[in-house]
Enzyme design. Structure first.
Site, PDB file in Angstrom:
ATOM      1  N   GLY A 246      -2.550 -20.370 106.723  1.00 45.01           N
ATOM      2  CA  GLY A 246      -2.136 -19.088 107.283  1.00 45.01           C
ATOM      3  C   GLY A 246      -1.065 -18.362 106.515  1.00 45.01           C
ATOM      4  CD  GLU A 281      -6.472 -27.410 107.905  1.00 42.25           C
ATOM      5  OE1 GLU A 281      -6.614 -26.299 108.476  1.00 42.25           O
ATOM      6  OE2 GLU A 281      -6.770 -28.481 108.458  1.00 42.25           O
ATOM      7  N   PRO A 282      -4.405 -24.377 102.819  1.00 44.20           N
ATOM      8  CG  PRO A 282      -3.715 -24.581 100.594  1.00 44.20           C
ATOM      9  CD  PRO A 282      -3.959 -25.388 101.851  1.00 44.20           C
ATOM     10  N   GLY A 283      -5.808 -21.146 102.061  1.00 40.34           N
ATOM     11  CA  GLY A 283      -7.022 -20.472 101.624  1.00 40.34           C
ATOM     12  C   GLY A 283      -6.687 -19.161 100.955  1.00 40.34           C
ATOM     13  NE  ARG A 284      -4.772 -14.152 104.501  1.00 40.55           N
ATOM     14  CZ  ARG A 284      -5.638 -13.355 105.117  1.00 40.55           C
ATOM     15  NH1 ARG A 284      -6.061 -12.270 104.517  1.00 40.55           N
ATOM     16  NH2 ARG A 284      -6.056 -13.642 106.338  1.00 40.55           N
ATOM     17  NE  ARG A 320      -8.424  -9.381 104.945  1.00 35.38           N
ATOM     18  CZ  ARG A 320      -7.302  -8.714 104.821  1.00 35.38           C
ATOM     19  NH1 ARG A 320      -7.176  -7.758 103.905  1.00 35.38           N
ATOM     20  NH2 ARG A 320      -6.266  -8.981 105.590  1.00 35.38           N
ATOM     21  CB  CYS A 353     -24.699   5.753 109.195  1.00 37.21           C
ATOM     22  SG  CYS A 353     -25.614   4.300 109.711  1.00 37.21           S
ATOM     23  CD  GLU A 354     -21.074   1.825 112.291  1.00 39.69           C
ATOM     24  OE1 GLU A 354     -20.191   2.276 113.047  1.00 39.69           O
ATOM     25  OE2 GLU A 354     -22.071   1.204 112.685  1.00 39.69           O
ATOM     26  CE1 TYR A 382     -11.007 -16.108 105.641  1.00 36.79           C
ATOM     27  CE2 TYR A 382      -8.943 -15.492 104.613  1.00 36.79           C
ATOM     28  CZ  TYR A 382      -9.702 -16.404 105.315  1.00 36.79           C
ATOM     29  OH  TYR A 382      -9.156 -17.603 105.669  1.00 36.79           O
TER      30      TYR A 382
END
Length: 423
Positions: A246, A281-284, A320, A353-354, A382
């Site tokens: 996190g 548990e690193p990711g980002r 994101r 189309c959003e 991500y």
């Protein structure tokens, strides 16, 4: 800050007015592989991962969060330098094993593990399954008994710690679906200790993602150590304390915030002092700043008092900004000089189309024309992992850069891919 908040960062810098990844011009990659295109720096990934290994205690297990970016080429890099894997699905377990992560370095979390996913984890004999409910533990116990196989069990605790992040990625408060209460964790671990085919080995927490202060992590680590000590006093001696991941990234400045070493020091001190093995548990923090999303301007359009830059990347490529209102700096691949440098404030939008299909709003950029290339920064985590085929759009290619060379690590989809699996 908005727009061109920083001029180059890390392994992405301007040389002779051209934005490079390491020593490779991004414009050349766009020409060779097309856009939209994810570009990753091998050196940045390895540098970040090695920082975790260097700063963590020698006995610690650093498990990369595969959900952040599961490209097999990136996973193999992390295997080679000694990381483990944190997985949350049968698919991520498959990717981790395919990449070569040793099973004894794989931890499997997640609130809704299916029977076949549990059986796959048992077949691989991974380090541990992290349980998140009483019913899940009952399911694992039944499978373990049927197979007569000892299964290592950790329990994910919900420590009810508030954090300053987007509510969708805050996971450690009592009202969230993740983990169990401390009281339930104690009950589950006692059950595991009394079961002939279960072995309680750890306690874990993950309080959220993109957190940019150390204090909540330290509070969570203290909480887990206290719970592990309470269990030890009743005869259950756990092997490790898993403080999760996190660690946030400052998307506006390009800095790692807080620094990796400060985060590790905050969580490692109480765990080591109490005599438990530390699991991270690193990711980002490993991959976010190692990647950009390259996109090309298709049209510009003045409307309603705004200037729109319509590009060939969209929310299906990078979700994101739409999902979290996340801010990613957007840089021109070619730095403009002279009279054209006067900034124009653009909303950088895609063709979906959003109205929520945007990559950045109110960004001051030099006057744009069709064909101009832009780099959406800090897109290594991500980004591709959350991409999809909405509006019949094709998922982009991915390239890994090593100094002056580039390797295609995922081909761009073709329209035929849209038919895969259909009848």
């Amino acid at each position: 800050m908005s727009g061109n908040e920083f001029v180059g960062y890390g392994r992405f810098q301007y040389h002779h007015q051209q934005l490079h990844c390491e020593n490779t011009p991004l414009a050349e990659l766009a020409k060779s592989y097309g856009t939209p295109l994810y570009v990753y720096s091998r050196a940045a990934i390895l540098e970040n991962a090695r920082t975790f290994l260097a700063q963590a205690p020698a006995s610690a297990l650093v498990c990369y969060a595969v959900k952040a970016n599961g490209n097999p080429a990136i996973l193999r890099l992390l295997v080679e330098i000694g990381l483990g894997a944190d997985v949350t699905s049968g698919g991520e377990l498959f990717l981790a094993l395919h990449a070569g992560f040793p099973p004894e370095k794989i931890i499997y979390s997640g609130v809704g593990k299916l029977r076949h996913e549990i059986e796959a984890a048992l077949d691989a004999n991974i380090c541990a399954l992290h349980v998140e409910s009483a019913m899940e533990l009952e399911q694992i116990a039944a499978i373990a008994s049927q197979r007569q196989q000892v299964v290592s069990i950790g329990v994910r605790v919900n420590p009810d710690i508030p954090v300053g992040t987007h509510p969708y990625i805050s996971t450690g408060a009592a009202q969230h679906k993740f983990g169990v209460s401390a009281e339930t964790a104690v009950t589950l671990l006692h059950f595991a200790a009394s079961h002939p085919w279960l072995k309680p080995v750890g306690i874990a927490a993950h309080i959220g993602s993109q957190i940019q202060e150390v204090a909540p992590f330290a509070t969570s680590a203290d909480f887990l150590v206290g719970l592990a000590d309470e269990l030890a006093s009743s005869g259950i001696h756990l092997e490790y304390v898993d403080v999760g991941g996190g660690l946030g990234v400052n998307y506006e400045t390009g800095d790692q915030s807080p620094k990796i070493e400060d985060w590790i020091r905050a969580v490692a001190t109480p765990v080591e002092s109490a005599g438990y093995r530390l699991v991270l548990e690193p990711g980002r923090a490993i991959v976010a700043g190692a990647g950009v999303l390259l996109t090309q301007v298709v049209y510009t359009k003045p409307q309603g008092g705004k200037q729109f830059a319509i590009v060939d990347a969209a929310m299906n490529d990078l979700l994101r900004p739409t999902l979290y209102s996340a801010h990613h700096a957007i840089l021109p691949v070619t730095k403009v000089t002279g009279t054209l440098k006067v900034p124009v404030t653009y909303d950088v939008v895609g063709p979906i189309c959003e109205t929520g299909d945007f990559l950045g709003k109110e960004r001051p950029l030099s006057l744009l024309s069709p064909g101009d290339l832009l780099a959406v920064c800090h897109a290594g985590a991500y980004g591709f992992a959350m991409s999809n085929n909405y509006n019949g759009r094709l998922r982009p290619a991915e390239v890994l850069v090593d100094d002056e060379t580039a390797q295609l690590i995922r081909q761009r989809q073709t329209y035929e891919h849209l038919l895969e699996g259909t009848c």
